[in-house]
Design a protein around this motif. Structure first.
Motif, mmCIF file in Angstrom:
data_model
loop_
_atom_site.group_PDB
_atom_site.id
_atom_site.type_symbol
_atom_site.label_atom_id
_atom_site.label_comp_id
_atom_site.label_asym_id
_atom_site.label_seq_id
_atom_site.Cartn_x
_atom_site.Cartn_y
_atom_site.Cartn_z
ATOM 1 N N HIS A 191 0.852 -1.180 0.000
ATOM 2 C CA HIS A 191 0.000 0.000 0.000
ATOM 3 C C HIS A 191 0.896 1.241 0.000
ATOM 4 O O HIS A 191 1.735 1.418 0.887
ATOM 5 C CB HIS A 191 -0.916 0.005 1.216
ATOM 6 N N GLY A 192 0.719 2.079 -0.974
ATOM 7 C CA GLY A 192 1.577 3.245 -1.110
ATOM 8 C C GLY A 192 2.587 3.049 -2.218
ATOM 9 O O GLY A 192 2.439 2.188 -3.092
ATOM 10 N N LYS A 193 3.653 3.852 -2.186
ATOM 11 C CA LYS A 193 4.645 3.845 -3.255
ATOM 12 C C LYS A 193 5.728 2.812 -2.995
ATOM 13 O O LYS A 193 6.178 2.640 -1.868
ATOM 14 C CB LYS A 193 5.277 5.236 -3.393
ATOM 15 N N ASN A 194 6.147 2.164 -4.074
ATOM 16 C CA ASN A 194 7.252 1.230 -3.967
ATOM 17 C C ASN A 194 8.579 1.970 -4.139
ATOM 18 O O ASN A 194 8.617 3.206 -4.160
ATOM 19 C CB ASN A 194 7.109 0.108 -5.002
ATOM 20 N N TYR A 195 9.673 1.245 -4.283
ATOM 21 C CA TYR A 195 10.992 1.868 -4.370
ATOM 22 C C TYR A 195 11.144 2.706 -5.640
ATOM 23 O O TYR A 195 11.933 3.648 -5.674
ATOM 24 C CB TYR A 195 12.074 0.784 -4.330
ATOM 25 N N CYS A 196 10.377 2.381 -6.679
ATOM 26 C CA CYS A 196 10.411 3.148 -7.926
ATOM 27 C C CYS A 196 9.383 4.261 -7.940
ATOM 28 O O CYS A 196 9.075 4.808 -9.010
ATOM 29 C CB CYS A 196 10.194 2.212 -9.114
ATOM 30 N N ARG A 197 8.825 4.570 -6.777
ATOM 31 C CA ARG A 197 7.881 5.677 -6.603
ATOM 32 C C ARG A 197 6.571 5.449 -7.344
ATOM 33 O O ARG A 197 5.893 6.396 -7.757
ATOM 34 C CB ARG A 197 8.486 7.016 -7.039
ATOM 35 N N VAL A 198 6.189 4.198 -7.534
ATOM 36 C CA VAL A 198 4.920 3.853 -8.161
ATOM 37 C C VAL A 198 3.940 3.446 -7.073
ATOM 38 O O VAL A 198 4.245 2.579 -6.243
ATOM 39 C CB VAL A 198 5.086 2.713 -9.183
ATOM 40 N N ILE A 214 1.299 -2.865 -9.850
ATOM 41 C CA ILE A 214 0.605 -4.085 -10.264
ATOM 42 C C ILE A 214 1.377 -5.330 -9.830
ATOM 43 O O ILE A 214 0.779 -6.350 -9.483
ATOM 44 C CB ILE A 214 0.420 -4.079 -11.796
ATOM 45 N N GLY A 215 2.701 -5.239 -9.820
ATOM 46 C CA GLY A 215 3.508 -6.410 -9.507
ATOM 47 C C GLY A 215 3.352 -6.935 -8.101
ATOM 48 O O GLY A 215 3.802 -8.049 -7.804
ATOM 49 N N THR A 216 2.713 -6.172 -7.205
ATOM 50 C CA THR A 216 2.501 -6.634 -5.831
ATOM 51 C C THR A 216 1.030 -6.868 -5.516
ATOM 52 O O THR A 216 0.692 -7.081 -4.354
ATOM 53 C CB THR A 216 3.069 -5.608 -4.837
ATOM 54 N N ASP A 259 -6.874 -10.482 -5.536
ATOM 55 C CA ASP A 259 -6.640 -9.091 -5.922
ATOM 56 C C ASP A 259 -6.103 -9.017 -7.345
ATOM 57 O O ASP A 259 -5.248 -8.187 -7.649
ATOM 58 C CB ASP A 259 -5.653 -8.443 -4.941
ATOM 59 N N ALA A 260 -6.608 -9.911 -8.206
ATOM 60 C CA ALA A 260 -6.100 -9.972 -9.583
ATOM 61 C C ALA A 260 -6.403 -8.674 -10.301
ATOM 62 O O ALA A 260 -7.480 -8.099 -10.160
ATOM 63 C CB ALA A 260 -6.727 -11.155 -10.315
ATOM 64 N N TYR A 261 -5.429 -8.246 -11.093
ATOM 65 C CA TYR A 261 -5.568 -7.018 -11.864
ATOM 66 C C TYR A 261 -6.246 -7.320 -13.193
ATOM 67 O O TYR A 261 -5.811 -8.184 -13.948
ATOM 68 C CB TYR A 261 -4.201 -6.379 -12.102
ATOM 69 N N VAL A 262 -7.326 -6.606 -13.476
ATOM 70 C CA VAL A 262 -8.048 -6.784 -14.729
ATOM 71 C C VAL A 262 -7.996 -5.459 -15.479
ATOM 72 O O VAL A 262 -8.497 -4.445 -14.996
ATOM 73 C CB VAL A 262 -9.512 -7.187 -14.481
#
Length: 328
Positions: free
Chosen positions: A272-279, A283-285, A318-321
């Motif tokens: 939840h929130g931004k990852n290390y690449c500031r995204v 989707i990858g998590t 939590d699949a991304y569609v």
């Protein structure tokens, strides 16, 4: 002796769940920090944290020194050291459409991928058990065969280049455990450290990632069902952005002595929130996986060897569609 073990366990658990301390150096990379040659880049420790680490190490070093008076002969009943040396050769028949060895375009030059790969590996394992505590470690040196030279083709394209590597050291396993409760058929353990997820939880299609975290194991027995267990864990995904994952698994072995075994697991990988690449909410998590597994163990008296059959169902809650599409 037992009181010391209890104090060490309490100290380790308290250290594990205590939030990290920060000094002014973490928020202000000014000249005061430069004077002590401390870097304030993200991921580096502050001077205060380094001092704490040094004091913790001094206390641990003093404790280890008290154990050096015990010789290996007296420890031999509790300590097991093993290892192996391997030399491997892998042959790949991977070619392009023209029957040539495949190559990858690296800009100014091509990186050729040979058909043969040679590896030399050394594994060293330690297992130590003392009363209600244990420790496991596994070190692996895995180096690629060949001469070790500079691989930079831009600097010296006509020089000698080799495929060898010299310092590929991997900490495969390193964890400690302690039995908190053992009463008849019921046992409650805690383990902290590193290993592979598939060495802790059961799955044929997931859990290939590294496990650096805390594992709680509760095992018991029920006369109407059989042996059952519940294991729960929390582990690190990316400490730089406070990304942690959580997993729980439960199962029943040999239900009513029929050879049937049932397991269920749930893992939450979300950030939840931004990852290390500031995204934000990458989707990858976006994984909250449930897995149902059914096993059947065949009687070895009938087929002359142990064998089992299994079926599994994996579902991501939590699949991304993508927009405009459906799961059907």
């Amino acid at each position: 002796m037992k009181s010391i073990k209890h104090l060490l366990l309490a100290f380790f658990v308290a250290t594990l769940f205590t939030p990290p301390l920060h000094s002014a150096c973490d928020s202000d990379c000014g000249s005061d920090c430069d004077r002590d040659t401390v870097r304030c880049d993200p991921g580096d420790n502050s001077q205060f944290e380094q001092d704490l680490d040094e004091r913790d190490w001094d206390a641990l070093y003093d404790y280890i020194n008290t154990k050096r008076t015990i010789n290996v002969k007296e420890k031999s009943c509790n300590l097991t050291i093993s290892g192996d040396v391997r030399a491997s050769w892998k042959r790949k028949c991977e070619e392009d459409y023209f029957g040539r060895i495949r190559r990858i375009d690296k800009g100014d030059y091509y990186k050729y991928i040979g058909k043969d790969k040679y590896n030399m590996a050394f594994n060293l394992r330690f297992d130590y058990v003392c009363d209600r505590a244990w420790a496991v470690a596994h070190l692996q040196f895995d180096n690629t065969g060949g001469v070790c030279n500079d691989h930079n083709c831009k600097k010296d394209p006509e020089g000698m280049h080799g495929s060898g590597s010299g310092c590929d050291l991997d900490l495969k396993k390193a964890y400690i455990g302690y039995n908190l409760c053992c009463d008849g058929c019921t046992r409650f353990d805690i383990e902290v450290g590193r290993r592979r997820l598939y060495q802790v939880f059961d799955s044929q299609v997931q859990f290939l990632s590294r496990f650096d975290g805390v594992l709680l194991k509760y095992n018991s027995y029920c006369e109407c069902l059989g042996d059952w267990y519940v294991h729960a864990a929390g582990f690190i995904v990316d400490a730089r952005v406070d990304h942690y994952a959580y997993l729980i698994e439960g199962g029943v072995y040999e239900i009513c002595n029929t050879g049937v075994e049932v397991k269920y697991s749930f893992v939450d990988w979300r950030k939840h929130g931004k990852n290390y690449c500031r995204v934000r909410d990458a989707i990858g998590t976006r994984f909250r996986n449930s897995q149902f597994t059914l096993y059947y163990h065949f009687n070895p008296e009938y087929i002359c060897m142990p064998a089992k059959a299994f079926a599994a169902v994996l579902w991501n809650h939590d699949a991304y569609v993508p927009s405009g599409k459906s799961l059907s």
